[in-house]
Design an enzyme around this catalytic site. Sequence first.
Site, PDB file in Angstrom:
ATOM      1  N   ASP A  42       9.875  -6.900   9.550  1.00  0.00           N
ATOM      2  CA  ASP A  42       8.721  -6.040   9.256  1.00  0.00           C
ATOM      3  C   ASP A  42       7.515  -6.416  10.132  1.00  0.00           C
ATOM      4  O   ASP A  42       6.853  -5.541  10.690  1.00  0.00           O
ATOM      5  CB  ASP A  42       8.308  -6.159   7.782  1.00  0.00           C
ATOM      6  CG  ASP A  42       9.291  -5.453   6.857  1.00  0.00           C
ATOM      7  OD1 ASP A  42       9.912  -4.463   7.283  1.00  0.00           O
ATOM      8  OD2 ASP A  42       9.431  -5.896   5.696  1.00  0.00           O
ATOM      9  N   ASN A  71      -9.162  -5.026  -0.465  1.00  0.00           N
ATOM     10  CA  ASN A  71      -8.237  -4.496  -1.463  1.00  0.00           C
ATOM     11  C   ASN A  71      -8.999  -4.051  -2.705  1.00  0.00           C
ATOM     12  O   ASN A  71     -10.053  -4.604  -3.026  1.00  0.00           O
ATOM     13  CB  ASN A  71      -7.208  -5.579  -1.844  1.00  0.00           C
ATOM     14  CG  ASN A  71      -6.030  -5.006  -2.601  1.00  0.00           C
ATOM     15  OD1 ASN A  71      -5.454  -4.001  -2.180  1.00  0.00           O
ATOM     16  ND2 ASN A  71      -5.663  -5.617  -3.716  1.00  0.00           N
ATOM     17  N   LYS A 115      13.484  -8.560  -1.808  1.00  0.00           N
ATOM     18  CA  LYS A 115      13.051  -9.233  -0.572  1.00  0.00           C
ATOM     19  C   LYS A 115      12.719 -10.717  -0.753  1.00  0.00           C
ATOM     20  O   LYS A 115      12.866 -11.501   0.177  1.00  0.00           O
ATOM     21  CB  LYS A 115      11.822  -8.534   0.005  1.00  0.00           C
ATOM     22  CG  LYS A 115      12.126  -7.234   0.703  1.00  0.00           C
ATOM     23  CD  LYS A 115      10.872  -6.713   1.384  1.00  0.00           C
ATOM     24  CE  LYS A 115      11.194  -5.475   2.206  1.00  0.00           C
ATOM     25  NZ  LYS A 115      10.081  -5.111   3.093  1.00  0.00           N
TER      26      LYS A 115
HETATM   27  P1  ATR Z   1       3.750  -3.278  -1.172  1.00  0.00           P
HETATM   28  O1  ATR Z   1       4.629  -4.446  -1.416  1.00  0.00           O
HETATM   29  O2  ATR Z   1       4.468  -2.060  -0.661  1.00  0.00           O
HETATM   30  O3  ATR Z   1       2.554  -3.603  -0.332  1.00  0.00           O
HETATM   31  P2  ATR Z   1       2.358  -3.455  -3.728  1.00  0.00           P
HETATM   32  O4  ATR Z   1       2.544  -4.917  -3.772  1.00  0.00           O
HETATM   33  O5  ATR Z   1       2.573  -2.654  -4.955  1.00  0.00           O
HETATM   34  O6  ATR Z   1       3.265  -2.784  -2.632  1.00  0.00           O
HETATM   35  O7  ATR Z   1       0.899  -3.164  -3.158  1.00  0.00           O
HETATM   36  C1  ATR Z   1       0.380  -1.887  -3.116  1.00  0.00           C
HETATM   37  C2  ATR Z   1      -1.002  -1.933  -2.476  1.00  0.00           C
HETATM   38  O8  ATR Z   1      -1.564  -0.623  -2.550  1.00  0.00           O
HETATM   39  C3  ATR Z   1      -1.976  -2.852  -3.182  1.00  0.00           C
HETATM   40  O9  ATR Z   1      -2.878  -3.377  -2.238  1.00  0.00           O
HETATM   41  C4  ATR Z   1      -2.681  -1.891  -4.139  1.00  0.00           C
HETATM   42  O10 ATR Z   1      -3.973  -2.302  -4.534  1.00  0.00           O
HETATM   43  P3  ATR Z   1      -4.164  -3.270  -5.855  1.00  0.00           P
HETATM   44  O11 ATR Z   1      -3.680  -4.637  -5.446  1.00  0.00           O
HETATM   45  O12 ATR Z   1      -5.616  -3.230  -6.125  1.00  0.00           O
HETATM   46  O13 ATR Z   1      -3.309  -2.668  -6.938  1.00  0.00           O
HETATM   47  C5  ATR Z   1      -2.803  -0.688  -3.246  1.00  0.00           C
HETATM   48  N1  ATR Z   1      -3.028   0.559  -3.983  1.00  0.00           N
HETATM   49  C6  ATR Z   1      -2.126   1.280  -4.673  1.00  0.00           C
HETATM   50  N2  ATR Z   1      -2.711   2.388  -5.202  1.00  0.00           N
HETATM   51  C7  ATR Z   1      -4.026   2.352  -4.820  1.00  0.00           C
HETATM   52  C8  ATR Z   1      -5.165   3.212  -5.021  1.00  0.00           C
HETATM   53  N3  ATR Z   1      -5.056   4.343  -5.720  1.00  0.00           N
HETATM   54  N4  ATR Z   1      -6.326   2.858  -4.456  1.00  0.00           N
HETATM   55  C9  ATR Z   1      -6.448   1.735  -3.727  1.00  0.00           C
HETATM   56  N5  ATR Z   1      -5.405   0.876  -3.493  1.00  0.00           N
HETATM   57  C10 ATR Z   1      -4.228   1.182  -4.030  1.00  0.00           C
END
Ligand code: ATR
Length: 287
Positions: free
Chosen positions: A107, A154, A71
Amino acid sequence: MRISGSTLVCGIVGDPVEHSMSPAMQNSAFSVTRLDYVYVPFRLSRGSARACTDAMREMGIRGLNVTVPHKVDIIPFLDWVDPRALRIGAVNTIVNDAGVLRGHNTDAAGFMRGLEGGGVDVRGMRVVVVGAGGASRAVTMALVDGGAAVTVLNRDAGRAAALAADVSRNADRAVDHGSLDEESLAVALRGASLLVNTTTVGMHPHTDASPVGAEHLRRDLTVCDIVYNPPETMLLRQARECGARAISGVEMLVGQGALAFELWTGVPAPVEVMRSAVREELARAAH
Ligand code: ATR
């Protein structure tokens, strides 16, 4: 669907793509509108963005959806990029007009379509966005542009701060931020009327997880999840159970797909048919 020598080809590039709902959704739309188009998945590995845009021109591919991990990487190889996509920093839709490649991001607008379909007008609303990844960026930008006051929470609070600073700079409007803990959630949700989950928490196969405990939900809070598999996440089920309005991630998926369809064909998207195709495909994948 009849494929002939003049059929126009659209598709999705990403890695992985085999679980994508877009082929079922877009082909159902082409079929019901009787347009001579077909939509196919292309697995494309990281680092191949340039090869992809070259192939698109050479082979006359009419349109592509772009997903992880391309992307952002695809942007330098396009001839023009919509300013809103540039602000988000990601392109998810390309239109090929006689070799001229134009990039868009459906999106953000697709998310807003999903909200509007659920009867939500965000102007002046306080909104809590959970998560600070790529999806959060598009959603937060769309909400701020729509006139909402947004707080981004977050797990990694530094990421929330960075995203908030970035969106504030671009939109000229302050965005609050904090860590995803009980206290911050309670404080941020107190004056809010909309909660949006942009994290992957609750996504198949971890369907018994939720990013926000049920004790934070209230009847007068609308809850929207961008996770579409399952169509009703635990977060949405708990929202529904406490009488709150719940908006499925299917709505955003269909919203972004409908806008891409319209960019490629110039024809209004058959949204109902697209929604049914996604729901059928999700039900099939669950078995
Ligand atoms: P995308 O581009 O789909 O948003 P990403 O950049 O991998 O994917 O982001 C995933 C999001 O889910 C992030 O905000 C991540 O939190 P962190 O930045 O702290 O890693 C969040 N996330 C994933 N697993 C999580 C969990 N178990 N608890 C809380 N937040 C989670």
